[in-house]
Each structure stands twice: as structure tokens, then as C-alpha cells.
Design an enzyme around this catalytic site. Structure first.
Site: not given
Ligand SMILES: Cc1ncc(COP(=O)(O)O)c(C=O)c1O
Length: 431
Positions: A144, A239, A267
């Protein structure tokens, strides 16, 4: 467990907020029951509107690596706030943040702050497309990357939790640019690169998958992706929104020794406030406006309160032994769960990497999304409900990782495992 007040609040919320929540997984749709409305957090514990107390393994979905209401974070945020909450103008603290990130992650030579992980991946992908002049992106099933149109294909986290294949409203033209491959499958990735090689702008990966449960990379997977990118001219985009500063100070790229071209963070860098980042090679980041021509902007980007909270968090993470401690705690939870399940005759596969862990009601191994989906949903639901009733707050989905903080102590782990033993006893009764 009292739920009266949370139930009332949910009913009220549902009248004005879709599903009563501002992000889907919070609604407990996959596990049933009423989500506790939280009123307070302290250390590794959260407290709800009905006066229930829980040991928290969600940690606001990852940011709270120091625990809730950490004194040093609060002090830094308050001090920043006293000078004003936002300027929309350059501030020194943004420079300090950029320098702190670069110190921890040498591959991030330049960085741009944004406000969410979604924004980070969306912007990094735009940059990758601009510099390569290519449009396709290769992503892995069950990863994700936020709710970016072209990345909602085969997505984990809430998309998987709700069992939806993608989302209406995403133009077909966007999803057609996304090439999907099973996680940890280098052979399939090679085949995809052979087929689309000179059209792929980026291979985008969660270097430790945390949105289909916790699934570490198999040996050679990340190295293989690096080699494929080098051969095909695609950029390697890690990511690390979840893994950055969580699995190691330098993220998964430090832990596994693989250098991406671009990285996304989120985060933990915001210390519990909305902040995220994308960055990487200087020659690539030099294309971002106004240094270059790739447009990306944000009213609250680099917000001083978020920068202060983030920097206070990163400062604590420089102290010796913190990652050993995080690793010890998540391993103690994962190993404890495995031992209890074995004793109770329940098939369970666990994983722990740095400050994150996961468990699947599945005999294992779990290496990709197909494996993760074989996890026994009803056993998870039962386990989750039994744990919640005993004061342990786990992510309300089998497709999420667990997060520990420096505030989780041996006594909290012991409490958790005692609850798990009783919960597993009930799970053993589920057919
Ligand atoms: C690996 C990863 N990338 C991107 C995101 C998206 O981040 P946000 O919820 O701050 O938009 C998340 C959210 O949990 C994530 O776990």
C-alpha cells in the site's frame, strides 16, 4: 468492557462522517464491533471514552515510536507553537529536518517535506516519470502506498481489509499504467521488466511489506530489484513511510544494504503530526520545482510544529540501543504469540523486523499477498476481539502490521502475552 459511550459517539459520527471515521480501517468493519473512541494516550497505553485502558500496538499506525504524549516531543511541539503554528515561508527547522534525514539515510541527498505518505509517493512517482520520460510503474500486490490513483491497484491495508479490488473513481487510464507483480517474486518481476522494461519509470516497493500484515523481503529480493532497475533504467523507489526510522534508524535501506534512487518517508518523521517526505539522489531531486520543472507544492509542507515534533523524535532515535530495544520488544511479542499458538494447537506464522511485527493464522511461510490472504479470517476476528476485551489494542485487520514503541516495557509484553494465552484458548475452539 464498557462500550456505551463509544457506541453513542459512533452513531453520532455516522450521521456526518462517512462510516463514522476519517480513514476506513478505523471503523472495525473487518473485525466487527464498535471501535473504541480514544480520548487519551500515555506511553504505550491508550484510554477510551468509556474508561477502558489498552496496551496499544497501533501507535497511530506507526508514528508513535516513542509512545503516546512523549515528554520531549510535547516540549518541542509546544515551544514551536509558541512562535506561531504555520508561516508558509522558509524556516530553519525545515533545514534541520532535511539535514537530520540525510544524516540517517545517506541515499536521501535532498528531500522535500510534504504532509502525508500519500503525497510523498504521489510526488515521488511524478518525479520518477518526469526524469525517465516513462509512464508505467511496477508495484507489488499487497503493498500500500497511500490512495494515489495509479497505486490503488492490488493495494493492501484498508483496500484489502474491505476486500475491494481497487476503487471506483480511479480512471482506467491510470490503472493501465500500473504493472502488478507478487511480492518477493523476483522471477515475475524480471518477466514484467522484460515485457515493459523501457516503459517502466519506477519499481516501487515497501522494502518490508507492512500493509498485508508484516512480510519481510526474502534474501536477494531487494538486491534483485536494484539490479533490475540498473539494467532497465527504471528508478528504484523505496516506500519507507512505515519502515523509515522504524526497522532501523536508516530504514530498511540500511538494514538490508540496498540503495534506492528515491525514498518516501512519513509517520515517524512527523512525530505524531502530519508530515512526510520524499527524497533521494541530488540529480533527481534537482528536477523538483522551483529548482527544476517538476511541480509539487503544499500550504502546510514543512509545518514548524510537525518539524519540531519530528526532530525531537529523531533525536531520541539517535540514542544508543534504541533499535535493539525496539527489536527485542517486537520479537518478544511475536515469539510469545508463536509459542502460545503452538501450545494451544493453533497454526500461526509470525514475523518481527525492528519495531514492527505481524502474525498470520496460517501455517506459513507467508511471503506474498496470496499467502497472506490464506490467513484464517474468523480466527483473526476472534483473537482480535478477545485481545481487545482483555485490554490489548491490535490493528483491527489481518492485513496490518503491529507497532511497538520505546514505551513498551517487559511488563506490558507480559500483560499482552497473558491476554494472548487466554485469547488463543478461545481461538483454538474456532473451526
Ligand atoms: C508504506 C506506506 N506508504 C504510504 C502510506 C500512506 O501514508 P498516509 O496515510 O500518511 O497518506 C502508508 C500508510 O499507512 C504506508 O504504510
Amino acid at each position: 468492557m464498557r462500550t456505551t459511550r463509544s457506541r453513542q459517539l459512533l452513531a453520532r459520527a455516522c450521521k456526518r462522517i462517512p462510516g463514522g471515521v476519517n480513514s476506513p480501517v478505523r471503523a472495525f468493519r473487518a473485525v466487527g464491533g464498535t471501535p473504541p473512541f480514544l480520548v487519551r494516550g500515555r506511553g504505550c497505553r491508550v484510554f477510551d471514552a468509556d474508561g477502558n485502558e489498552y496496551v496499544d500496538y497501533v501507535g497511530s499506525w506507526g508514528p508513535l515510536v516513542l509512545g503516546h504524549a512523549d515528554r520531549s516531543v510535547l516540549r518541542a511541539a509546544r515551544a514551536a507553537m509558541a512562535n506561531g503554528t504555520s508561516f508558509g515561508a522558509p524556516t530553519e527547522i525545515e533545514v534541520e529536518m532535511a539535514e537530520a534525514i540525510a544524516r540517517a539515510m545517506p541515499a536521501v541527498e535532498m528531500v522535500r517535506m510534504v504532509s502525508s505518505g500519500t503525497e510523498a509517493t504521489m510526488s515521488a512517482l511524478r518525479l520518477a516519470r518526469a526524469v525517465t520520460g516513462r509512464e508505467r510503474v511496477l508495484k507489488f500486490d499487497g503493498c500500500y502506498h497511500g490512495h494515489v490513483d495509479s497505486l490503488l491497484v492490488g493495494a493492501g491495508s484498508g483496500v484489502a481489509t474491505l476486500g475491494i479490488p481497487g476503487s471506483p473513481g480511479v480512471p482506467k487510464a491510470m490503472t493501465e499504467l500500473t504493472v502488478q507483480v507478487p511480492y518477493n517474486d523476483l522471477g515475475a518481476t524480471e518477466a514484467a521488466v522484460r515485457r515493459f522494461g523501457d516503459e517502466i519509470a519506477a519499481i516501487l516497493v515497501e522494502p518490508v511489506a507492512g500493509n498485508m500484515g508484516c512480510v519481510p523481503p526474502v534474501p536477494g529480493f531487494l538486491e534483485g530489484l536494484r539490479a533490475l532497475c540498473d539494467r532497465s533504467g527504471a528508478l528504484l523507489l523505496f516506500d519507507e513511510v512505515m519502515t523509515g526510522f522504524r526497522v532501523a534508524r536508516g530504514g530498511a535501506q540500511a538494514l538490508y544494504g540496498v540503495k534506492p534512487d528515491l525514498s518516501c518517508l512519513g509517520k515517524i518523521v512527523g512525530g505524531g503530526f502530519p508530515a512526510a517526505a520524499y527524497g533521494g539522489r541530488r540529480d533527481l531531486m534537482a528536477r523538483v520545482a522551483p529548482a527544476g520543472d517538476v511541480y509539487q507544492a503544499g500550504t502546510l509542507s514543512g509545518n514548524p510544529v510537525a518539524m519540531a515534533a519530528g526532530l525531537a523524535t529523531l533525536a531520541r532515535l539517535r540514542e544508543p540501543g534504541v533499535y535493539e530495544q525496539l527489536g527485542r520488544v517486537s520479537k518478544a511479542v511475536a515469539d510469545g504469540l508463536a509459542e502460545i499458538a503452538a501450545r494451544r494447537g493453533v497454526e500461526l506464522t509470525t514475523a518481527a523486523v525492528g519495531g514492527m511485527f505481524g502474525f498470520f493464522f496460517h501455517p506459513g511461510p507467508v511471503q506474498d499477498f496470496e499467502d497472506a490472504k490464506q490467513s484464517h479470517a474468523e480466527r483473526f476476528r476472534r483473537f482480535f476481539a478477545e485481545m481487545l476485551a482483555r485490554g490489548v489494542y491490535l490493528a483491527p485487520s489481518a492485513y496490518e502490521a503491529g507497532f511497538v514503541s520505546l514505551a513498551h516495557r517487559a511488563k506490558d509484553v507480559a500483560f499482552t502475552l497473558e491476554a494472548a494465552d487466554a485469547a488463543m484458548k478461545q481461538v483454538a475452539r474456532v473451526g
